[in-house]
Motif scaffolding. Structure first.
Motif, mmCIF file in Angstrom:
data_model
loop_
_atom_site.group_PDB
_atom_site.id
_atom_site.type_symbol
_atom_site.label_atom_id
_atom_site.label_comp_id
_atom_site.label_asym_id
_atom_site.label_seq_id
_atom_site.Cartn_x
_atom_site.Cartn_y
_atom_site.Cartn_z
ATOM 1 N N LEU A 1 -10.796 -5.387 9.016
ATOM 2 C CA LEU A 1 -10.982 -4.094 8.380
ATOM 3 C C LEU A 1 -12.266 -3.424 8.873
ATOM 4 C CD1 LEU A 1 -10.023 -2.010 6.377
ATOM 5 C CD2 LEU A 1 -11.166 -3.288 4.562
ATOM 6 N N ALA A 2 -13.361 -4.177 8.908
ATOM 7 C CA ALA A 2 -14.637 -3.598 9.326
ATOM 8 C C ALA A 2 -14.566 -3.076 10.759
ATOM 9 C CB ALA A 2 -15.748 -4.628 9.190
ATOM 10 N N THR B 1 -8.603 -1.503 -4.791
ATOM 11 C CA THR B 1 -8.308 -2.843 -4.305
ATOM 12 C C THR B 1 -9.559 -3.684 -4.097
ATOM 13 O OG1 THR B 1 -8.186 -1.958 -2.039
ATOM 14 C CG2 THR B 1 -6.108 -2.275 -3.222
ATOM 15 N N PHE B 2 -10.688 -3.051 -3.768
ATOM 16 C CA PHE B 2 -11.890 -3.825 -3.461
ATOM 17 C C PHE B 2 -12.835 -3.998 -4.639
ATOM 18 C CE2 PHE B 2 -10.604 -3.403 0.884
ATOM 19 C CZ PHE B 2 -11.148 -4.530 1.501
ATOM 20 N N GLN B 3 -12.754 -3.148 -5.662
ATOM 21 C CA GLN B 3 -13.691 -3.286 -6.785
ATOM 22 C C GLN B 3 -13.578 -4.681 -7.392
ATOM 23 O OE1 GLN B 3 -16.279 -2.246 -7.664
ATOM 24 N NE2 GLN B 3 -16.478 -1.392 -9.705
ATOM 25 N N LEU C 1 -2.917 -4.027 3.591
ATOM 26 C CA LEU C 1 -4.096 -3.283 3.149
ATOM 27 C C LEU C 1 -4.961 -2.849 4.332
ATOM 28 C CD1 LEU C 1 -5.919 -2.205 0.900
ATOM 29 C CD2 LEU C 1 -6.965 -4.484 0.749
ATOM 30 N N ASP C 2 -5.304 -3.777 5.206
ATOM 31 C CA ASP C 2 -6.177 -3.434 6.324
ATOM 32 C C ASP C 2 -5.547 -2.361 7.212
ATOM 33 O OD1 ASP C 2 -7.605 -5.455 5.227
ATOM 34 O OD2 ASP C 2 -7.819 -6.638 7.061
ATOM 35 N N CYS D 1 0.818 -1.220 0.000
ATOM 36 C CA CYS D 1 0.000 0.000 0.000
ATOM 37 C C CYS D 1 0.846 1.262 0.000
ATOM 38 C CB CYS D 1 -0.943 -0.018 1.200
ATOM 39 S SG CYS D 1 -2.272 -1.221 1.046
ATOM 40 N N ASP D 2 1.992 1.223 0.653
ATOM 41 C CA ASP D 2 2.869 2.394 0.634
ATOM 42 C C ASP D 2 3.383 2.648 -0.781
ATOM 43 O OD1 ASP D 2 2.558 2.879 3.323
ATOM 44 O OD2 ASP D 2 4.309 1.687 3.911
#
Length: 293
Positions: free
Chosen positions: A245-246, A193-195, A212-213, A168-169
């Motif tokens: 994540l949630a 990333t989520f699409q 990611l999280d 992610c960085d």
């Protein structure tokens, strides 16, 4: 140690259409020559393919999509047309199966700068429209992340290095190098990333970048309300079903409890139940206020 490809190797297959285009694309990625080249390529892709090209394809873009395939997309042309192009590539000394591995070796061994990666991604997006497009994310960024996700497993000796480098960085650095405002980057990372792709196997994040999280939770304050509305409903379900994540994005979970899609609402309510009562009340206040009486 495998040979290190240069920018010319990335575009070798384009010689089937125009040998000069190989070096033009390479020079653009290498040094920024022809700054408007991605726009020029996009315009060229929309043009009819001349009959003298010898391929049963309607547009130049259809040819580009075979020569420089976006890994997640299946060209719309016939198998016979694809095979004719592949044969022409072979005649130019380019194995159709070498395109993605060459990109892997380039990114790992040549270590391009962030600016070079941006220019490469813009050229790739102009040559072949990527899957997983989502409002709020530049097309070139989606093309780049799709390439990363496809080439990462290709070689046992290089893939671990790529997965370690492309986290992610790294994506944040590339987006910043493109001129994306820093406060918009976390939302773009979430969306790209989520699409979900058109042909998606359920059960995992479409592109699971390392860290990611932790990245998204650490930048939660920079993810504006309503960001996830751009995602496909399947992607929103995946997001709120990902426990680590949630739990770190309670505001996102709260707004998705009022999502238009029932599957998303059910998943969001399930995730919400894991949170302390005080947090539940806080994150539900804004979305419930928008629900018609």
């Amino acid at each position: 140690m495998p040979d290190t490809p240069d920018e010319t190797d990335l575009f070798a297959s384009l010689a089937v259409y125009d040998p000069d285009l190989v070096e033009r694309c390479a020079a653009h990625v290498r040094s920024g020559a022809e700054p408007d080249l991605p726009e020029t390529l996009a315009q060229l892709a929309a043009q009819a393919l001349p009959a003298e090209a010898g391929f049963d394809l309607a547009t130049v873009g259809e040819l580009f999509a075979i020569l420089m395939p976006e890994p997640r997309m299946v060209p719309s042309c016939t198998t016979t047309a694809r095979q004719a192009v592949w044969q022409a590539m072979q005649g130019r000394g380019v194995d159709r199966w070498s395109v993605c591995p060459t990109h892997l070796k380039y990114h790992v061994l040549a270590a391009p700068t962030a600016q070079q990666v941006v220019r490469l991604a813009r050229v790739l997006a102009a040559l072949s429209t990527p899957d997983r497009l989502v409002d709020g994310v530049p097309v070139w960024c989606t093309a780049l992340v799709n390439i990363r996700d496809t080439i990462a497993p290709l070689r046992e000796d290089l893939a671990p290095r790529l997965r370690q480098q492309w986290d992610c960085d790294w994506l944040s650095t590339v987006l910043a190098a493109s001129g994306t405002p820093h406060d918009q980057i976390p939302a773009q990372v979430l969306l790209v990333t989520f699409q979900t792709p058109e042909y998606f196997q359920p059960g995992s994040v479409p592109v699971d970048l390392p860290g990611l999280d932790e990245y998204l939770v650490g930048h939660a304050a920079q993810i504006p309300p309503g960001t996830t509305a751009a995602l496909d409903p399947r992607a929103r379900v995946i997001l709120v079903s990902r426990t680590s994540l949630a739990d770190g994005l309670p505001a996102v979970v709260g707004e998705l409890t009022c999502d238009p899609a029932k599957t998303v609402r059910v998943a969001a309510v399930t995730a919400l139940q894991r949170l302390p009562a005080a947090i539940q009340a806080e994150v539900l206040r804004a979305p419930l206020a928008q629900v018609p009486a």
